[in-house]
Design a protein around this motif. Structure first.
Motif, short mmCIF file in Angstrom:
data_model
loop_
_atom_site.label_atom_id
_atom_site.label_comp_id
_atom_site.label_asym_id
_atom_site.label_seq_id
_atom_site.Cartn_x
_atom_site.Cartn_y
_atom_site.Cartn_z
N MET A 1 0.85 -1.19 0.00
CA MET A 1 0.00 0.00 0.00
C MET A 1 0.89 1.24 0.00
O MET A 1 1.54 1.56 0.98
N THR A 2 0.98 1.94 -1.13
CA THR A 2 1.80 3.14 -1.23
C THR A 2 1.04 4.33 -0.68
O THR A 2 -0.17 4.28 -0.49
N HIS A 3 1.80 5.44 -0.47
CA HIS A 3 1.10 6.62 0.06
C HIS A 3 0.15 7.21 -0.97
O HIS A 3 -0.75 7.95 -0.63
N TRP A 4 0.31 6.83 -2.26
CA TRP A 4 -0.62 7.31 -3.29
C TRP A 4 -2.01 6.71 -3.10
O TRP A 4 -2.99 7.26 -3.55
N ASN A 5 -2.07 5.53 -2.45
CA ASN A 5 -3.36 4.89 -2.20
C ASN A 5 -4.01 5.38 -0.91
O ASN A 5 -5.12 5.00 -0.60
N ASN A 6 -3.28 6.21 -0.17
CA ASN A 6 -3.82 6.76 1.08
C ASN A 6 -4.87 7.82 0.75
O ASN A 6 -4.65 8.70 -0.07
N ILE A 7 -6.01 7.75 1.42
CA ILE A 7 -7.12 8.65 1.11
C ILE A 7 -6.74 10.11 1.32
O ILE A 7 -7.23 10.99 0.62
N SER A 8 -5.83 10.37 2.28
CA SER A 8 -5.44 11.76 2.56
C SER A 8 -4.61 12.35 1.42
O SER A 8 -4.57 13.56 1.25
N TYR A 9 -3.92 11.48 0.64
CA TYR A 9 -3.17 11.93 -0.54
C TYR A 9 -4.13 12.32 -1.66
O TYR A 9 -3.85 13.21 -2.46
N GLN A 10 -5.29 11.68 -1.70
CA GLN A 10 -6.24 11.87 -2.80
C GLN A 10 -7.30 12.93 -2.50
O GLN A 10 -7.82 13.56 -3.43
N LYS A 11 -7.61 13.14 -1.23
CA LYS A 11 -8.77 13.96 -0.87
C LYS A 11 -8.43 15.45 -0.87
O LYS A 11 -7.47 15.88 -0.25
N ILE A 12 -9.27 16.23 -1.56
CA ILE A 12 -9.08 17.67 -1.67
C ILE A 12 -9.72 18.36 -0.47
O ILE A 12 -10.91 18.20 -0.20
N LYS A 13 -8.91 19.17 0.22
CA LYS A 13 -9.40 19.90 1.39
C LYS A 13 -9.88 21.29 1.02
O LYS A 13 -10.86 21.81 1.56
N ASP A 14 -9.19 21.91 0.04
CA ASP A 14 -9.56 23.26 -0.39
C ASP A 14 -8.99 23.49 -1.78
O ASP A 14 -7.97 22.89 -2.16
N ALA A 15 -9.65 24.32 -2.56
CA ALA A 15 -9.17 24.67 -3.90
C ALA A 15 -9.65 26.07 -4.26
O ALA A 15 -10.78 26.45 -3.92
N LYS A 16 -8.78 26.83 -4.93
CA LYS A 16 -9.16 28.18 -5.33
C LYS A 16 -8.37 28.62 -6.56
O LYS A 16 -7.36 28.00 -6.93
N PHE A 17 -8.83 29.68 -7.20
CA PHE A 17 -8.19 30.27 -8.37
C PHE A 17 -7.57 31.59 -7.95
O PHE A 17 -8.21 32.42 -7.30
#
Length: 506
Positions: A1-17
């Protein structure tokens, strides 16, 4: 299980332009900045970056003729070179696997590669490169190749399972497949049974998993379900027995759920035995002989009906309480294991009232139905005050819980609330608050009772009832903290410690 499969690596907390860049903050703390010019596909116009929106796993920007949707993995590929390399490697391995499976299917029909090329309308060199995994094959081409030899995409998927069974007697995927067939959910295996460090080790050797690592993973399964390693790795299907403690259901589960309930019951039962092993027994057990005596003893020590107080009271009686919060068809249990009682509370909700009702329900089973050693009650449905079960035992347990909470006033308080509301559901919250205060009953208890009652009349009042619940402190954490005070985890071996600590999230 690599860190790429960790949900925290994938989950977006905030995004802006900002300043012609998209800035994304991921849950693991990574912050990336990508110029918008690197994200614009062809054929899209009128992209309004100022109205950028995001969900947990993608960002969305209004555009024409359709909105621009950018998933988390595309954002990561652009910003993380190592992740890009990882995906490239995964793609190569997938291409090789597809090539091997196509070749096997072709050879099963006795068709030469040159004939397959002619049938599919491609060059022999293309077939050769696909079978050797040297090129990606498009979806339409793949379907055409399979159709030309009388196969479908489903046949291709089935070929992977056969290939794994033939080429190796052991693999983690094979273990998951065999256990899933018996009713053991893969999520349970990954999240609660096999330790994360062991999964990381297996993932790092994914192309050739060492036998010792696989046996270590299988040993956790063996401990819980009783199969030997030879039985686990044989080509024969695994059979799950009816134990633990005869698993008495007061309502029979559906055939579709029976194996899943059996599987989770074995898991919960093993954890229950660990709790008993790690907690010192009381010298004697003297239970109240009636509801009135039970309530009198409780209120003599505690002024109010509260979850933590009731949990402490159960432990003081010598009844261990193990909290679990997994999802699934198993909804709790009570066991007499070699003369000692333990209750498993299994709830996903944070509402104290629901936990309290379930605990009282199971306490009644302990008092009334589990006097004989190595007996059990397993709940196959969510517990509620209006269960339509035909089981007299379940009805009695519900009555015990309701009478402890409301006395004999439950229906009277419910009817009074409805009448004061002028039979209008929009007025119920106000009247429940008023009636609960007058009757000296917690408002969350009465709200829950009414919500269940109305649900049997096809009225959904759960939105309001949920807002009236006491949810702090977190009930699962409260029950876990008390368990930790009562048990001596150092009494457990390494594997048992891993299993229990993972289950209760120590």
């Amino acid at each position: 299980m690599t860190h790429w499969n960790n949900i925290s690596y994938q989950k977006i907390k905030d995004a802006k332009f900002a300043n012609e860049n998209v800035i994304v903050n991921f849950e693991n703390g990574d912050v990336i900045k990508i110029p918008t010019k690197n994200l614009i596909p062809t054929r899209l116009t009128n992209i309004d970056w100022s109205k950028l929106n995001f969900s947990s796993f993608e960002i969305t920007i209004p555009a024409k003729p359709y909105n621009l949707e950018i998933p988390w993995d595309k954002l990561r590929v652009i910003s993380d070179k190592d992740f890009g390399k990882y995906l490239g490697k995964e793609s190569e391995e997938q291409s090789k696997l597809i090539g091997i499976k196509i070749k096997r299917l072709r050879e099963k029909k006795g068709i030469k590669s040159s004939e397959l090329a002619e049938r599919a309308g491609v060059t022999p060199q293309t077939i050769s490169r696909i079978e050797k995994g040297h090129t990606d094959v498009g979806f339409s081409t793949l379907r055409k190749i399979l159709a030309s030899i009388g196969y479908s995409l489903k046949d291709l998927a089935n070929e992977e399972n056969e290939l794994e069974l033939e080429n190796t007697s052991k693999s983690f995927n094979l273990l998951k497949q065999k256990l899933n067939f018996t009713g053991i959910d893969t999520n349970l295996l990954i999240k609660k049974i096999i330790p994360p460090k062991l999964q990381v080790a297996l993932e790092s050797h994914r192309m050739s998993q060492p036998s010792l690592l696989l046996d270590e993973a299988a040993s956790y399964v063996s401990k819980i379900f009783g199969w030997s390693l030879d039985e686990i790795w044989t080509n024969q299907n695994l059979i799950l027995g009816s134990h633990p403690a005869a698993m008495a259901y007061f309502k029979n589960p559906s055939k579709a759920n029976e194996n899943q309930i059996k599987a989770y019951s074995h898991y919960a039962y093993y954890l229950a035995k660990l709790v008993l092993k790690a907690s010192p027994p009381k010298s004697e057990y003297i239970y109240p002989e009636s509801l009135d005596e039970f309530k009198l003893q409780y209120l003599d020590k505690y002024e109010k009906i509260e979850l933590e107080s009731l949990l402490v009271f159960a432990w003081e009686l010598g009844i261990c309480v193990l909290p679990l919060n997994d999802s699934g068809v198993f909804h709790g249990a009570a066991w007499n294991i070699d003369g000692r009682h333990i209750i498993v509370l299994k709830q996903n909700t944070s509402a104290h009232a629901r936990w309290i009702f379930d605990l009282l329900h199971e306490l009644y089973h302990v008092f009334a139905h589990l006097e004989k050693e190595n007996t059990s009650v397993v709940e196959v449905e969510e517990l509620n005050p209006f269960s339509n079960t035909e089981s007299i035992e379940e009805l009695e347990a519900n009555s015990f819980a309701n009478q402890f909470i409301f006395g004999n006033e439950a229906e009277k308080l419910a009817e009074e609330s409805v009448e004061l509301a002028n039979w209008k559901i929009e007025n119920l919250k106000r009247t429940v608050l008023k009636v609960a205060k007058k009757g000296k009953i917690r408002e969350d208890f009465l709200a829950n009772y009414l919500a269940f009652r109305l649900s049997y009349q096809s009225e959904n009042w759960w939105g309001t009832a949920t807002k009236m619940q006491i949810t702090e402190p977190d009930p699962f954490t409260t029950a876990v903290n008390l368990l930790k005070k009562k048990v001596h985890l150092q009494k457990l071996g390494h594997m048992d410690f891993n299993l229990l600590s993972t289950a209760i999230k120590i």
